[in-house]
Design a protein around this motif. Structure first.
Motif, PDB file in Angstrom:
ATOM      1  N   ALA A   8       1.797  -5.140   1.965  1.00  0.00           N
ATOM      2  CA  ALA A   8       0.469  -4.552   2.110  1.00  0.00           C
ATOM      3  C   ALA A   8      -0.609  -5.631   2.183  1.00  0.00           C
ATOM      4  CB  ALA A   8       0.192  -3.607   0.933  1.00  0.00           C
ATOM      5  N   LEU A   9      -0.483  -6.648   1.336  1.00  0.00           N
ATOM      6  CA  LEU A   9      -1.495  -7.704   1.300  1.00  0.00           C
ATOM      7  C   LEU A   9      -1.525  -8.517   2.592  1.00  0.00           C
ATOM      8  CD1 LEU A   9      -1.059  -8.935  -2.380  1.00  0.00           C
ATOM      9  CD2 LEU A   9      -2.965  -7.624  -1.441  1.00  0.00           C
ATOM     10  N   LYS A  10      -0.370  -8.673   3.235  1.00  0.00           N
ATOM     11  CA  LYS A  10      -0.339  -9.390   4.512  1.00  0.00           C
ATOM     12  C   LYS A  10      -1.215  -8.698   5.553  1.00  0.00           C
ATOM     13  CE  LYS A  10       4.257 -11.507   4.170  1.00  0.00           C
ATOM     14  NZ  LYS A  10       5.626 -11.535   4.735  1.00  0.00           N
ATOM     15  N   LYS A  11      -1.283  -7.380   5.483  1.00  0.00           N
ATOM     16  CA  LYS A  11      -2.075  -6.629   6.456  1.00  0.00           C
ATOM     17  C   LYS A  11      -3.543  -6.529   6.040  1.00  0.00           C
ATOM     18  CE  LYS A  11       1.738  -5.727   8.651  1.00  0.00           C
ATOM     19  NZ  LYS A  11       2.055  -6.467   9.893  1.00  0.00           N
ATOM     20  N   ALA A  68       3.768   1.268  -5.746  1.00  0.00           N
ATOM     21  CA  ALA A  68       4.177   2.450  -6.508  1.00  0.00           C
ATOM     22  C   ALA A  68       4.823   3.502  -5.597  1.00  0.00           C
ATOM     23  CB  ALA A  68       2.969   3.050  -7.226  1.00  0.00           C
ATOM     24  N   ASP A  69       4.431   3.498  -4.333  1.00  0.00           N
ATOM     25  CA  ASP A  69       4.963   4.481  -3.386  1.00  0.00           C
ATOM     26  C   ASP A  69       6.442   4.267  -3.125  1.00  0.00           C
ATOM     27  OD1 ASP A  69       4.481   6.721  -1.762  1.00  0.00           O
ATOM     28  OD2 ASP A  69       4.256   5.485   0.023  1.00  0.00           O
ATOM     29  N   ASP A  70       6.905   2.998  -3.237  1.00  0.00           N
ATOM     30  CA  ASP A  70       8.299   2.690  -2.915  1.00  0.00           C
ATOM     31  C   ASP A  70       9.105   2.139  -4.085  1.00  0.00           C
ATOM     32  OD1 ASP A  70       8.644   3.235   0.009  1.00  0.00           O
ATOM     33  OD2 ASP A  70       6.936   1.875   0.133  1.00  0.00           O
ATOM     34  N   ASP A 101      -4.221  12.500   3.780  1.00  0.00           N
ATOM     35  CA  ASP A 101      -3.585  12.913   5.027  1.00  0.00           C
ATOM     36  C   ASP A 101      -2.980  11.728   5.769  1.00  0.00           C
ATOM     37  OD1 ASP A 101      -4.364  15.646   4.732  1.00  0.00           O
ATOM     38  OD2 ASP A 101      -6.401  15.090   5.361  1.00  0.00           O
ATOM     39  N   ASN A 102      -2.901  10.598   5.044  1.00  0.00           N
ATOM     40  CA  ASN A 102      -2.382   9.372   5.638  1.00  0.00           C
ATOM     41  C   ASN A 102      -1.643   8.578   4.552  1.00  0.00           C
ATOM     42  OD1 ASN A 102      -1.980   7.162   7.337  1.00  0.00           O
ATOM     43  ND2 ASN A 102      -3.991   6.275   6.882  1.00  0.00           N
ATOM     44  N   PRO A 103      -0.552   9.133   4.029  1.00  0.00           N
ATOM     45  CA  PRO A 103       0.102   8.533   2.867  1.00  0.00           C
ATOM     46  C   PRO A 103       0.612   7.118   3.093  1.00  0.00           C
ATOM     47  CG  PRO A 103       1.489  10.247   3.838  1.00  0.00           C
ATOM     48  CD  PRO A 103       0.134  10.358   4.486  1.00  0.00           C
ATOM     49  N   GLY A 104       0.926   6.764   4.317  1.00  0.00           N
ATOM     50  CA  GLY A 104       1.410   5.427   4.608  1.00  0.00           C
ATOM     51  C   GLY A 104       0.316   4.397   4.772  1.00  0.00           C
ATOM     52  N   GLY A 105      -0.941   4.872   4.835  1.00  0.00           N
ATOM     53  CA  GLY A 105      -2.058   3.945   4.975  1.00  0.00           C
ATOM     54  C   GLY A 105      -2.151   3.333   6.353  1.00  0.00           C
ATOM     55  N   ALA A 106      -1.659   4.034   7.380  1.00  0.00           N
ATOM     56  CA  ALA A 106      -1.706   3.498   8.750  1.00  0.00           C
ATOM     57  C   ALA A 106      -3.141   3.286   9.206  1.00  0.00           C
ATOM     58  CB  ALA A 106      -1.001   4.467   9.696  1.00  0.00           C
ATOM     59  N   ARG A 107      -3.347   2.207   9.980  1.00  0.00           N
ATOM     60  CA  ARG A 107      -4.687   1.885  10.472  1.00  0.00           C
ATOM     61  C   ARG A 107      -4.706   1.922  11.995  1.00  0.00           C
ATOM     62  NH1 ARG A 107      -4.729   0.031   5.491  1.00  0.00           N
ATOM     63  NH2 ARG A 107      -6.708  -0.356   4.441  1.00  0.00           N
ATOM     64  N   GLU A 157     -15.727  -9.771  -2.427  1.00  0.00           N
ATOM     65  CA  GLU A 157     -15.143  -9.302  -3.685  1.00  0.00           C
ATOM     66  C   GLU A 157     -14.797  -7.819  -3.615  1.00  0.00           C
ATOM     67  OE1 GLU A 157     -16.680  -8.279  -8.141  1.00  0.00           O
ATOM     68  OE2 GLU A 157     -17.284 -10.251  -7.366  1.00  0.00           O
ATOM     69  N   GLY A 158     -15.708  -7.022  -3.066  1.00  0.00           N
ATOM     70  CA  GLY A 158     -15.453  -5.585  -2.974  1.00  0.00           C
ATOM     71  C   GLY A 158     -14.245  -5.259  -2.130  1.00  0.00           C
ATOM     72  N   ASP A 159     -14.111  -5.952  -0.988  1.00  0.00           N
ATOM     73  CA  ASP A 159     -12.953  -5.722  -0.123  1.00  0.00           C
ATOM     74  C   ASP A 159     -11.663  -6.203  -0.785  1.00  0.00           C
ATOM     75  OD1 ASP A 159     -14.482  -4.585   1.855  1.00  0.00           O
ATOM     76  OD2 ASP A 159     -14.729  -6.447   2.986  1.00  0.00           O
ATOM     77  N   ALA A 160     -11.760  -7.282  -1.574  1.00  0.00           N
ATOM     78  CA  ALA A 160     -10.578  -7.783  -2.287  1.00  0.00           C
ATOM     79  C   ALA A 160     -10.128  -6.790  -3.347  1.00  0.00           C
ATOM     80  CB  ALA A 160     -10.880  -9.139  -2.916  1.00  0.00           C
ATOM     81  N   VAL A 161     -11.081  -6.177  -4.043  1.00  0.00           N
ATOM     82  CA  VAL A 161     -10.740  -5.150  -5.037  1.00  0.00           C
ATOM     83  C   VAL A 161     -10.002  -4.005  -4.361  1.00  0.00           C
ATOM     84  CG1 VAL A 161     -11.690  -3.395  -6.597  1.00  0.00           C
ATOM     85  CG2 VAL A 161     -12.617  -5.723  -6.623  1.00  0.00           C
ATOM     86  N   ARG A 162     -10.531  -3.563  -3.240  1.00  0.00           N
ATOM     87  CA  ARG A 162      -9.891  -2.479  -2.486  1.00  0.00           C
ATOM     88  C   ARG A 162      -8.484  -2.884  -2.046  1.00  0.00           C
ATOM     89  NH1 ARG A 162     -10.995   2.884  -0.071  1.00  0.00           N
ATOM     90  NH2 ARG A 162      -9.267   3.119   1.391  1.00  0.00           N
ATOM     91  N   ALA A 163      -8.320  -4.146  -1.614  1.00  0.00           N
ATOM     92  CA  ALA A 163      -7.019  -4.612  -1.134  1.00  0.00           C
ATOM     93  C   ALA A 163      -5.969  -4.587  -2.232  1.00  0.00           C
ATOM     94  CB  ALA A 163      -7.160  -6.024  -0.552  1.00  0.00           C
ATOM     95  N   VAL A 164      -6.305  -5.057  -3.439  1.00  0.00           N
ATOM     96  CA  VAL A 164      -5.297  -5.082  -4.507  1.00  0.00           C
ATOM     97  C   VAL A 164      -4.958  -3.669  -4.980  1.00  0.00           C
ATOM     98  CG1 VAL A 164      -5.889  -7.409  -5.273  1.00  0.00           C
ATOM     99  CG2 VAL A 164      -7.009  -5.473  -6.348  1.00  0.00           C
ATOM    100  N   ILE A 165      -5.941  -2.763  -4.975  1.00  0.00           N
ATOM    101  CA  ILE A 165      -5.656  -1.376  -5.354  1.00  0.00           C
ATOM    102  C   ILE A 165      -4.720  -0.740  -4.329  1.00  0.00           C
ATOM    103  CG2 ILE A 165      -6.649   0.912  -5.717  1.00  0.00           C
ATOM    104  CD1 ILE A 165      -7.236  -1.027  -7.978  1.00  0.00           C
ATOM    105  N   GLU A 166      -4.965  -0.999  -3.052  1.00  0.00           N
ATOM    106  CA  GLU A 166      -4.076  -0.461  -2.019  1.00  0.00           C
ATOM    107  C   GLU A 166      -2.681  -1.068  -2.118  1.00  0.00           C
ATOM    108  OE1 GLU A 166      -4.969   0.817   1.777  1.00  0.00           O
ATOM    109  OE2 GLU A 166      -7.113   0.327   1.707  1.00  0.00           O
ATOM    110  N   ALA A 167      -2.605  -2.354  -2.433  1.00  0.00           N
ATOM    111  CA  ALA A 167      -1.297  -3.007  -2.564  1.00  0.00           C
ATOM    112  C   ALA A 167      -0.499  -2.399  -3.713  1.00  0.00           C
ATOM    113  CB  ALA A 167      -1.480  -4.499  -2.774  1.00  0.00           C
TER     114      ALA A 167
END
Length: 275
Positions: free
Chosen positions: A195-198, A221-223, A269-275, A206-216
């Protein structure tokens, strides 16, 4: 007359000049108190709670260190709201993966080690020096690691010399490696790193980094069943430390709740987080 245990004076060992390492002092004069001093009987293994996924991300001005809150013991959830990210000193933090009890003891001793050095030397240890001190403590735990009680932390800090955040990873033998941009350790690290690679990019705020680690952590946890995802019902959020020129600070629950709920809403509606 020599100082005795009941005459009110410190034993001679406390008054003898030595190195600035508290760990070396403890190993020399009270070795039974060093976390790695305990051993299991030959051929015996112990099923103890394990911490799972820790992630770190550098951004423009610092570095973030975050961890989920779940500890597992085999197929059971041993703890749902375990603390896995700790401030090591004013400008560094450490996240733990591996055997939870021993890892927390190592972190506490590491905190004392850095404070002791600062008091003895009158200056902060360099960030690389801190990383190497932690490596020697992990190396001392190799005997326990061979019996399944490993400690594999992730260390991050703000380097006052370079004005940037840095990340250090370890193996069970005490090998210390500087990581670039982002890294993850623990059972869900494979998915978090993907996830972090993407999500990581140069000049990340800082705000975008916070979002990135939460998504990672969400993707981990999803897998990975051992990694705890956002628990909206119990209001359990990841632990997240921000390290910059002002030092270490932990995001409070209100800030984390907003980011977590935003990630969950975007994944509805986008559980995989596709962009």
């Amino acid at each position: 007359m020599s100082a005795g245990p009941d005459d009110g004076r410190l034993p001679g060992a406390y008054l003898t000049p030595g190195s600035a390492s508290f760990t070396e002092f403890l190993a020399g004069h009270a070795p039974h108190l060093v976390p790695s001093a305990r051993t299991l009987p030959a051929g015996m293994t112990l099923d103890a709670p394990h911490g799972t996924t820790i992630v770190a991300v550098t951004y423009d001005g610092g570095v973030l260190l975050a961890g989920d809150r779940r500890a597992t013991m085999g197929n059971l959830i041993a703890n749902r709201d375990m603390q896995k990210v700790f401030a090591a000193d004013e400008y560094s933090a450490v996240g733990i993966a591996g055997t939870a009890g021993i890892a927390i003891e190592v972190v506490k001793l590491f905190q004392v080690e850095l404070e002791h050095y600062e008091k003895i030397e009158g200056a902060l240890l360099s960030l690389e020096g801190k990383a190497n001190r932690l490596a020697s403590m992990i190396r001392g735990n190799l005997g326990m690691a061979m019996q399944g009680l490993s400690v594999v932390p992730l260390f991050a800090g703000y380097d006052l010399a370079t004005g940037a955040g840095r990340i250090f990873s370890y193996d069970v033998t005490g090998g210390c490696y500087e990581e670039q941009q982002h890294h993850s350790v623990g059972s869900g690290s494979l998915f978090a790193r993907g996830a972090l690679k993407k999500l990581w990019r140069p000049g990340l705020s800082e705000g975008d980094a916070v979002r990135a680690v939460i998504e990672a952590l969400y993707d981990a946890a999803d897998d990975d069943s051992a990694t705890g995802g956002p628990d909206l019902g119990r209001r359990i959020w990841p632990t997240l430390a921000v390290l910059d020129e002002s030092g270490v600070r932990f995001l409070d629950e209100t800030e984390l709740e907003q980011v977590v709920e935003s990630v969950v809403a975007d994944r509805r509606d986008n559980p995989g987080g596709a962009r």
